[in-house]
Design a protein around this motif. Structure first.
Motif, short mmCIF file in Angstrom:
data_model
loop_
_atom_site.label_atom_id
_atom_site.label_comp_id
_atom_site.label_asym_id
_atom_site.label_seq_id
_atom_site.Cartn_x
_atom_site.Cartn_y
_atom_site.Cartn_z
N TRP A 264 0.83 -1.20 0.00
CA TRP A 264 0.00 0.00 0.00
C TRP A 264 0.87 1.25 0.00
N HIS A 265 1.91 1.26 0.84
CA HIS A 265 2.82 2.41 0.90
C HIS A 265 3.55 2.61 -0.43
N LYS A 266 3.96 1.51 -1.04
CA LYS A 266 4.64 1.59 -2.33
C LYS A 266 3.72 2.16 -3.39
N MET A 267 2.45 1.74 -3.37
CA MET A 267 1.48 2.24 -4.33
C MET A 267 1.28 3.75 -4.14
N LYS A 268 1.20 4.21 -2.87
CA LYS A 268 1.03 5.62 -2.58
C LYS A 268 2.25 6.43 -3.03
N GLU A 269 3.43 5.88 -2.85
CA GLU A 269 4.65 6.55 -3.29
C GLU A 269 4.65 6.71 -4.81
N GLU A 270 4.21 5.66 -5.51
CA GLU A 270 4.12 5.72 -6.97
C GLU A 270 3.12 6.79 -7.41
N GLU A 271 2.00 6.89 -6.69
CA GLU A 271 1.00 7.91 -7.02
C GLU A 271 1.56 9.31 -6.84
N VAL A 272 2.33 9.50 -5.77
CA VAL A 272 2.95 10.81 -5.51
C VAL A 272 3.93 11.16 -6.63
N ILE A 273 4.73 10.18 -7.03
CA ILE A 273 5.71 10.41 -8.11
C ILE A 273 5.01 10.75 -9.42
N GLN A 274 3.95 10.00 -9.74
CA GLN A 274 3.22 10.25 -10.98
C GLN A 274 2.55 11.61 -10.98
N GLU A 275 2.00 12.00 -9.82
CA GLU A 275 1.38 13.32 -9.69
C GLU A 275 2.41 14.43 -9.85
N LYS A 276 3.59 14.22 -9.29
CA LYS A 276 4.67 15.19 -9.43
C LYS A 276 5.08 15.35 -10.89
N LEU A 277 5.23 14.21 -11.60
CA LEU A 277 5.60 14.25 -13.01
C LEU A 277 4.52 14.95 -13.83
N HIS A 278 3.25 14.69 -13.47
CA HIS A 278 2.15 15.32 -14.17
C HIS A 278 2.15 16.83 -13.96
N ARG A 279 2.40 17.25 -12.71
CA ARG A 279 2.45 18.68 -12.41
C ARG A 279 3.63 19.34 -13.11
N LEU A 280 4.76 18.64 -13.16
CA LEU A 280 5.93 19.18 -13.86
C LEU A 280 5.62 19.41 -15.34
N GLU A 281 4.94 18.45 -15.95
CA GLU A 281 4.60 18.57 -17.36
C GLU A 281 3.65 19.74 -17.59
N ARG A 282 2.69 19.92 -16.67
CA ARG A 282 1.76 21.04 -16.79
C ARG A 282 2.51 22.37 -16.65
N LEU A 283 3.44 22.43 -15.69
CA LEU A 283 4.20 23.66 -15.48
C LEU A 283 5.03 23.99 -16.72
N ARG A 284 5.65 22.96 -17.30
CA ARG A 284 6.48 23.20 -18.48
C ARG A 284 5.62 23.65 -19.67
N SER A 285 4.45 23.07 -19.82
CA SER A 285 3.58 23.44 -20.94
C SER A 285 3.05 24.86 -20.78
N HIS A 286 2.81 25.27 -19.53
CA HIS A 286 2.32 26.62 -19.28
C HIS A 286 3.42 27.67 -19.33
N SER A 287 4.67 27.23 -19.26
CA SER A 287 5.77 28.19 -19.22
C SER A 287 6.01 28.84 -20.58
N ILE A 288 5.47 28.25 -21.65
CA ILE A 288 5.57 28.78 -23.01
C ILE A 288 7.00 28.76 -23.53
N MET A 289 7.87 27.97 -22.92
CA MET A 289 9.23 27.85 -23.41
C MET A 289 9.29 26.87 -24.57
N GLY A 290 10.15 27.14 -25.52
CA GLY A 290 10.35 26.22 -26.63
C GLY A 290 11.15 25.01 -26.18
N LYS A 291 11.05 23.93 -26.94
CA LYS A 291 11.74 22.69 -26.60
C LYS A 291 13.26 22.89 -26.50
N GLN A 292 13.77 23.85 -27.30
CA GLN A 292 15.22 24.04 -27.33
C GLN A 292 15.77 24.54 -26.00
N PHE A 293 14.89 25.04 -25.12
CA PHE A 293 15.36 25.59 -23.85
C PHE A 293 15.28 24.59 -22.70
#
Length: 235
Positions: free
Chosen positions: A9-38
């Motif tokens: 159960w703890h491992k599953m929760k840790e995986e959920e936290v990691i996936q949520e973090k990756l999802h938030r990171l992707e959202r932040l990068r998409s909203h930053s309007i930076m080009g891929k080259q940066f």
């Protein structure tokens, strides 16, 4: 639950936290309007030498103390000749803060103005309001290559609105420009001769002149040497 089920159960929760973090990171990068080259502009990839070490240290310390910088509304103004690494420095800060889940928007002044113009065709003035509000919501705004945009009354007005909104909300801004301070002052002067935009920028941002060798020229020379070598092998 037995011990193995608890661990699972703890491992599953840790995986959920990691996936949520990756999802938030992707959202932040998409909203930053930076080009891929940066995306590769990071402190880890920064090639430090005798000409840029002090600028690297400034950018790194600013990032590490960003909570304090935000609280005091302290920004940076990187100015100097083209190709000396001003944009790279600014985007190193952006990428590091985004990795720490800090909302950052980084965009060129020309790109930002073009986005506002595009909204007029689809949404009228409402689209412009939405963009301005999204800029206000960012903990840090990075405005790259200020002064490269056309000096029209409309462009000057929009730049002022953006800078002024950060000023009034007490949220920091980082600006890069190829202009000298005097040239930037002249460029930002409104038609009534008032330096209101420049005055806001100088009050909010610490000017830092970035000197050194033009890295784009050095990179171009390196590519030319490789090309010469490739062409020579065909003799």
């Amino acid at each position: 639950m037995c011990r193995c089920e608890v661990e699972k159960w703890h491992k599953m929760k840790e995986e959920e936290v990691i996936q949520e973090k990756l999802h938030r990171l992707e959202r932040l990068r998409s909203h930053s309007i930076m080009g891929k080259q940066f995306e590769n502009c990071t402190f880890e990839n920064f090639e430090i030498d005798s000409t840029n070490k002090q600028f690297f240290n400034i950018a790194k310390r600013y990032t590490d103390r960003f909570n304090e910088m935000k609280k005091e509304n302290i920004g940076l103004l990187f100015f100097g000749p083209p190709g000396t690494g001003k944009t790279y420095l600014a985007f190193c800060i952006a990428n590091e803060l985004i990795s720490r889940m800090t909302p950052v928007i980084a965009i060129s002044s020309i790109g930002l103005l073009n986005r506002i113009k595009e909204t007029y065709k689809r949404y009228g003035n409402e689209g412009e309001v939405e963009i301005i509000n999204s800029l206000k919501n960012a903990s840090l705004l990075i405005l790259d290559d200020l002064g490269a945009e056309n000096s029209t009354p409309w462009a000057k007005e929009k730049i002022y609105e953006i800078v002024d909104s950060r000023y009034r909300d007490r949220k920091p801004i980082i600006i890069t420009t190829n202009l000298s301070l005097e040239q930037l002052k002249e460029k930002m002067t409104s038609d009534d001769g008032v330096y209101r935009t420049y005055d806001r920028i100088i009050e909010m941002c610490t000017p830092i002149e970035v000197k050194g060798k033009a890295r784009r020229i050095e990179a171009a020379k390196s590519k030319q040497e490789i090309l010469k070598e490739l062409l020579g092998k065909g003799d």
